[in-house]
Write a protein that holds these residues in place. Structure first.
Motif, PDB file in Angstrom:
ATOM      1  N   GLY A  44       2.228  -7.207  -8.007  1.00  0.00           N
ATOM      2  CA  GLY A  44       1.596  -6.809  -6.756  1.00  0.00           C
ATOM      3  C   GLY A  44       0.769  -5.545  -6.897  1.00  0.00           C
ATOM      4  O   GLY A  44       1.054  -4.691  -7.748  1.00  0.00           O
ATOM      5  N   THR A  45      -0.273  -5.424  -6.085  1.00  0.00           N
ATOM      6  CA  THR A  45      -1.075  -4.203  -5.997  1.00  0.00           C
ATOM      7  C   THR A  45      -1.333  -3.900  -4.529  1.00  0.00           C
ATOM      8  O   THR A  45      -1.327  -4.788  -3.684  1.00  0.00           O
ATOM      9  CB  THR A  45      -2.437  -4.335  -6.710  1.00  0.00           C
ATOM     10  N   ARG A  46      -1.569  -2.622  -4.240  1.00  0.00           N
ATOM     11  CA  ARG A  46      -1.945  -2.253  -2.879  1.00  0.00           C
ATOM     12  C   ARG A  46      -3.449  -2.466  -2.669  1.00  0.00           C
ATOM     13  O   ARG A  46      -4.218  -2.520  -3.624  1.00  0.00           O
ATOM     14  CB  ARG A  46      -1.589  -0.795  -2.593  1.00  0.00           C
ATOM     15  N   GLY A  47      -3.844  -2.600  -1.425  1.00  0.00           N
ATOM     16  CA  GLY A  47      -5.262  -2.688  -1.093  1.00  0.00           C
ATOM     17  C   GLY A  47      -5.825  -1.306  -0.830  1.00  0.00           C
ATOM     18  O   GLY A  47      -5.138  -0.287  -0.969  1.00  0.00           O
ATOM     19  N   ASN A  48      -7.089  -1.256  -0.418  1.00  0.00           N
ATOM     20  CA  ASN A  48      -7.738   0.038  -0.214  1.00  0.00           C
ATOM     21  C   ASN A  48      -8.767  -0.043   0.908  1.00  0.00           C
ATOM     22  O   ASN A  48      -9.691  -0.845   0.856  1.00  0.00           O
ATOM     23  CB  ASN A  48      -8.423   0.486  -1.512  1.00  0.00           C
ATOM     24  N   CYS A  49      -8.572   0.785   1.923  1.00  0.00           N
ATOM     25  CA  CYS A  49      -9.583   0.993   2.960  1.00  0.00           C
ATOM     26  C   CYS A  49     -10.112   2.413   2.782  1.00  0.00           C
ATOM     27  O   CYS A  49      -9.365   3.382   2.968  1.00  0.00           O
ATOM     28  CB  CYS A  49      -8.991   0.829   4.357  1.00  0.00           C
ATOM     29  N   TYR A  50     -11.380   2.524   2.414  1.00  0.00           N
ATOM     30  CA  TYR A  50     -11.977   3.840   2.133  1.00  0.00           C
ATOM     31  C   TYR A  50     -12.886   4.217   3.302  1.00  0.00           C
ATOM     32  O   TYR A  50     -13.695   3.403   3.753  1.00  0.00           O
ATOM     33  CB  TYR A  50     -12.792   3.773   0.839  1.00  0.00           C
ATOM     34  N   PHE A  51     -12.753   5.462   3.783  1.00  0.00           N
ATOM     35  CA  PHE A  51     -13.478   5.893   4.973  1.00  0.00           C
ATOM     36  C   PHE A  51     -14.387   7.092   4.716  1.00  0.00           C
ATOM     37  O   PHE A  51     -14.044   7.991   3.926  1.00  0.00           O
ATOM     38  CB  PHE A  51     -12.491   6.268   6.089  1.00  0.00           C
ATOM     39  N   PHE A  52     -15.534   7.091   5.390  1.00  0.00           N
ATOM     40  CA  PHE A  52     -16.407   8.250   5.503  1.00  0.00           C
ATOM     41  C   PHE A  52     -16.299   8.752   6.947  1.00  0.00           C
ATOM     42  O   PHE A  52     -16.429   7.970   7.894  1.00  0.00           O
ATOM     43  CB  PHE A  52     -17.867   7.899   5.225  1.00  0.00           C
ATOM     44  N   VAL A  53     -16.063  10.056   7.101  1.00  0.00           N
ATOM     45  CA  VAL A  53     -16.034  10.677   8.423  1.00  0.00           C
ATOM     46  C   VAL A  53     -17.161  11.704   8.463  1.00  0.00           C
ATOM     47  O   VAL A  53     -17.065  12.764   7.850  1.00  0.00           O
ATOM     48  CB  VAL A  53     -14.677  11.369   8.694  1.00  0.00           C
ATOM     49  N   GLU A  54     -18.207  11.374   9.148  1.00  0.00           N
ATOM     50  CA  GLU A  54     -19.406  12.212   9.180  1.00  0.00           C
ATOM     51  C   GLU A  54     -19.487  12.989  10.490  1.00  0.00           C
ATOM     52  O   GLU A  54     -19.408  12.417  11.571  1.00  0.00           O
ATOM     53  CB  GLU A  54     -20.650  11.348   9.013  1.00  0.00           C
ATOM     54  N   VAL A  55     -19.634  14.312  10.369  1.00  0.00           N
ATOM     55  CA  VAL A  55     -19.834  15.164  11.538  1.00  0.00           C
ATOM     56  C   VAL A  55     -21.163  15.877  11.369  1.00  0.00           C
ATOM     57  O   VAL A  55     -21.389  16.560  10.370  1.00  0.00           O
ATOM     58  CB  VAL A  55     -18.696  16.193  11.707  1.00  0.00           C
ATOM     59  N   TRP A 144       4.285   1.738  -4.025  1.00  0.00           N
ATOM     60  CA  TRP A 144       3.978   0.317  -4.139  1.00  0.00           C
ATOM     61  C   TRP A 144       3.978  -0.450  -2.826  1.00  0.00           C
ATOM     62  O   TRP A 144       3.100  -1.265  -2.593  1.00  0.00           O
ATOM     63  CB  TRP A 144       4.977  -0.361  -5.077  1.00  0.00           C
ATOM     64  N   ARG A 145       4.978  -0.232  -1.962  1.00  0.00           N
ATOM     65  CA  ARG A 145       5.162  -1.145  -0.823  1.00  0.00           C
ATOM     66  C   ARG A 145       4.925  -0.485   0.532  1.00  0.00           C
ATOM     67  O   ARG A 145       5.031  -1.133   1.578  1.00  0.00           O
ATOM     68  CB  ARG A 145       6.555  -1.769  -0.851  1.00  0.00           C
ATOM     69  N   TYR A 146       4.630   0.805   0.557  1.00  0.00           N
ATOM     70  CA  TYR A 146       4.291   1.476   1.807  1.00  0.00           C
ATOM     71  C   TYR A 146       2.865   2.013   1.732  1.00  0.00           C
ATOM     72  O   TYR A 146       2.391   2.388   0.653  1.00  0.00           O
ATOM     73  CB  TYR A 146       5.269   2.626   2.084  1.00  0.00           C
ATOM     74  N   PRO A 147       2.160   2.065   2.865  1.00  0.00           N
ATOM     75  CA  PRO A 147       0.798   2.610   2.843  1.00  0.00           C
ATOM     76  C   PRO A 147       0.811   4.116   2.613  1.00  0.00           C
ATOM     77  O   PRO A 147       1.794   4.798   2.930  1.00  0.00           O
ATOM     78  CB  PRO A 147       0.264   2.270   4.249  1.00  0.00           C
ATOM     79  N   SER A 148      -0.265   4.623   2.055  1.00  0.00           N
ATOM     80  CA  SER A 148      -0.421   6.060   1.861  1.00  0.00           C
ATOM     81  C   SER A 148      -1.842   6.458   2.206  1.00  0.00           C
ATOM     82  O   SER A 148      -2.759   5.627   2.170  1.00  0.00           O
ATOM     83  CB  SER A 148      -0.096   6.459   0.413  1.00  0.00           C
ATOM     84  N   LEU A 149      -2.019   7.718   2.561  1.00  0.00           N
ATOM     85  CA  LEU A 149      -3.347   8.236   2.902  1.00  0.00           C
ATOM     86  C   LEU A 149      -3.647   9.435   2.020  1.00  0.00           C
ATOM     87  O   LEU A 149      -2.848  10.375   1.934  1.00  0.00           O
ATOM     88  CB  LEU A 149      -3.399   8.625   4.378  1.00  0.00           C
ATOM     89  N   SER A 150      -4.800   9.407   1.354  1.00  0.00           N
ATOM     90  CA  SER A 150      -5.215  10.506   0.471  1.00  0.00           C
ATOM     91  C   SER A 150      -6.609  10.976   0.865  1.00  0.00           C
ATOM     92  O   SER A 150      -7.503  10.169   1.133  1.00  0.00           O
ATOM     93  CB  SER A 150      -5.239  10.042  -0.994  1.00  0.00           C
ATOM     94  N   SER A 176      -8.927   7.710   1.910  1.00  0.00           N
ATOM     95  CA  SER A 176      -8.594   6.290   1.800  1.00  0.00           C
ATOM     96  C   SER A 176      -7.166   6.041   2.246  1.00  0.00           C
ATOM     97  O   SER A 176      -6.319   6.940   2.187  1.00  0.00           O
ATOM     98  CB  SER A 176      -8.788   5.792   0.361  1.00  0.00           C
ATOM     99  N   ILE A 177      -6.928   4.825   2.693  1.00  0.00           N
ATOM    100  CA  ILE A 177      -5.585   4.365   3.045  1.00  0.00           C
ATOM    101  C   ILE A 177      -5.252   3.184   2.149  1.00  0.00           C
ATOM    102  O   ILE A 177      -5.964   2.178   2.148  1.00  0.00           O
ATOM    103  CB  ILE A 177      -5.494   3.949   4.521  1.00  0.00           C
ATOM    104  N   ARG A 178      -4.199   3.326   1.370  1.00  0.00           N
ATOM    105  CA  ARG A 178      -3.730   2.218   0.544  1.00  0.00           C
ATOM    106  C   ARG A 178      -2.917   1.267   1.415  1.00  0.00           C
ATOM    107  O   ARG A 178      -1.929   1.654   2.023  1.00  0.00           O
ATOM    108  CB  ARG A 178      -2.873   2.734  -0.613  1.00  0.00           C
ATOM    109  N   GLN A 179      -3.371   0.010   1.443  1.00  0.00           N
ATOM    110  CA  GLN A 179      -2.714  -0.994   2.271  1.00  0.00           C
ATOM    111  C   GLN A 179      -1.654  -1.755   1.484  1.00  0.00           C
ATOM    112  O   GLN A 179      -1.720  -1.832   0.261  1.00  0.00           O
ATOM    113  CB  GLN A 179      -3.725  -2.015   2.773  1.00  0.00           C
ATOM    114  N   VAL A 180      -0.745  -2.332   2.220  1.00  0.00           N
ATOM    115  CA  VAL A 180       0.288  -3.176   1.619  1.00  0.00           C
ATOM    116  C   VAL A 180       0.229  -4.544   2.305  1.00  0.00           C
ATOM    117  O   VAL A 180      -0.434  -4.708   3.329  1.00  0.00           O
ATOM    118  CB  VAL A 180       1.685  -2.542   1.768  1.00  0.00           C
ATOM    119  N   PRO A 181       0.893  -5.566   1.735  1.00  0.00           N
ATOM    120  CA  PRO A 181       0.852  -6.899   2.340  1.00  0.00           C
ATOM    121  C   PRO A 181       1.147  -6.877   3.838  1.00  0.00           C
ATOM    122  O   PRO A 181       1.971  -6.094   4.309  1.00  0.00           O
ATOM    123  CB  PRO A 181       1.927  -7.654   1.563  1.00  0.00           C
TER     124      PRO A 181
END
Length: 303
Positions: A44-55, A144-150, A176-181
């Motif tokens: 298994g691998t985690r997914g990835n949602c990567y964000f830009f926050v522009e002000v 591995w199995r919980y989301p994380s934010l960096s 980014s937020i690492r996603q899980v199933p």
């Protein structure tokens, strides 16, 4: 292709599914590492949602000695937004972000207990004195199995050596937020965007906020009872003389989920990299021993 995906690859996989993949029974990827000196198979691998926050604020950069204290600064707004995302404990503050996480089963809990992983050795390898959690099981589960934010950086900010007293006109925070199933990237995007706009509105700032998600990669999870995992275990036993640990990977390899969804084939990751290879870091390497034994491992797997 790793972490960020590849433009056009998903479409190409779908187009060639009935031709190039027509006679493929199983798919093996070797793009990750062990977590100790003991060989492993990855399911298994985690997914990835990567964000830009522009002000964006005033029309140009300004001198802090002239304008500081009299305008709403884009950097101040951005720092407040980034600070609202995650606690020092690692807990993500975005509402409902954890609701889709599957509960930990007894079978999965036992799997973590049997994995070879020395916290003190891992601290030394990482160069840290303390982790967020105290047990092997908690550390691995949160990798591995919980989301994380960096939080990764700020574009438009002064970052060179020395001093500079500018007030930047526009800054872009990156996290980014690492996603899980069970987590849906589109839902994560909605949750993050709504939350950041709510926090920003509470600041009563006249600056402009824009939130975008340039990368959206889903997590991947395999069935460890598939025949090729049986073959993988047998190959590790043949070459290394031990049963492999069954592990996951905290990072993202989007093509694994793509292959699984499009082709419907069984996917397995067969890593040969060592835990101390410095993946994506300075002086990244592969040991001569792992290279030689890894070659033998692939031969044993295919035989």
């Amino acid at each position: 292709m790793e972490e960020a995906g590849s433009n056009g690859l998903d479409t190409l996989t779908e187009q060639r599914n009935m031709t190039f993949f027509s006679d493929v029974d199983y798919i093996v990827i070797s793009d990750n590492i062990w977590i100790s000196k003991k060989p492993a198979l990855t399911y298994g691998t985690r997914g990835n949602c990567y964000f830009f926050v522009e002000v964006e604020g005033q029309k140009q950069d300004m001198h802090s000695g002239v304008f500081g204290g009299s305008i709403h600064e884009a950097m101040t707004d951005l720092i407040a937004l980034l600070d609202s995302l995650v606690e020092s404990s690692g807990h993500i503050l975005i509402p409902a972000i954890n609701e889709a996480v599957a509960p930990l089963t007894e079978e999965e809990k036992k799997r973590y207990q049997g994995i070879q992983f020395d916290l003190e050795v891992h601290k030394k390898d990482c160069g840290v004195t303390k982790f967020l959690f105290d047990t092997k099981e908690e550390i691995l589960q949160h990798r591995w199995r919980y989301p994380s934010l960096s939080i990764h950086g700020i574009e438009g900010a002064f970052f060179e050596t020395g001093t500079k007293t500018v007030i930047p006109r526009k800054v872009i925070g990156k996290f980014s937020i690492r996603q899980v199933p069970n987590m849906d990237p589109s839902e994560v995007e909605k949750q993050v965007t709504e939350y950041l706009h709510k926090v920003f509105a509470e600041r009563n700032s006249p600056n402009q906020l824009k939130v975008t998600m340039p990368i959206s990669a889903k997590p991947w999870l395999a069935d460890v009872s598939d025949p090729q995992f049986v073959a993988g275990r047998r190959a590790v036993q043949t070459v290394f003389g031990v049963d492999p640990d069954l592990i996951c990977e905290g990072s993202t390899i989007p093509i694994a989920r793509n292959f699984q969804d499009v082709t419907g084939k069984s996917i397995m990751m067969l890593p040969i990299g060592g835990a101390d290879d410095g993946e994506h870091s300075q002086n990244e390497k592969m040991s001569r021993s792992n290279y030689i034994q890894g070659t033998k491992l692939f031969a044993a797997f295919f035989l």
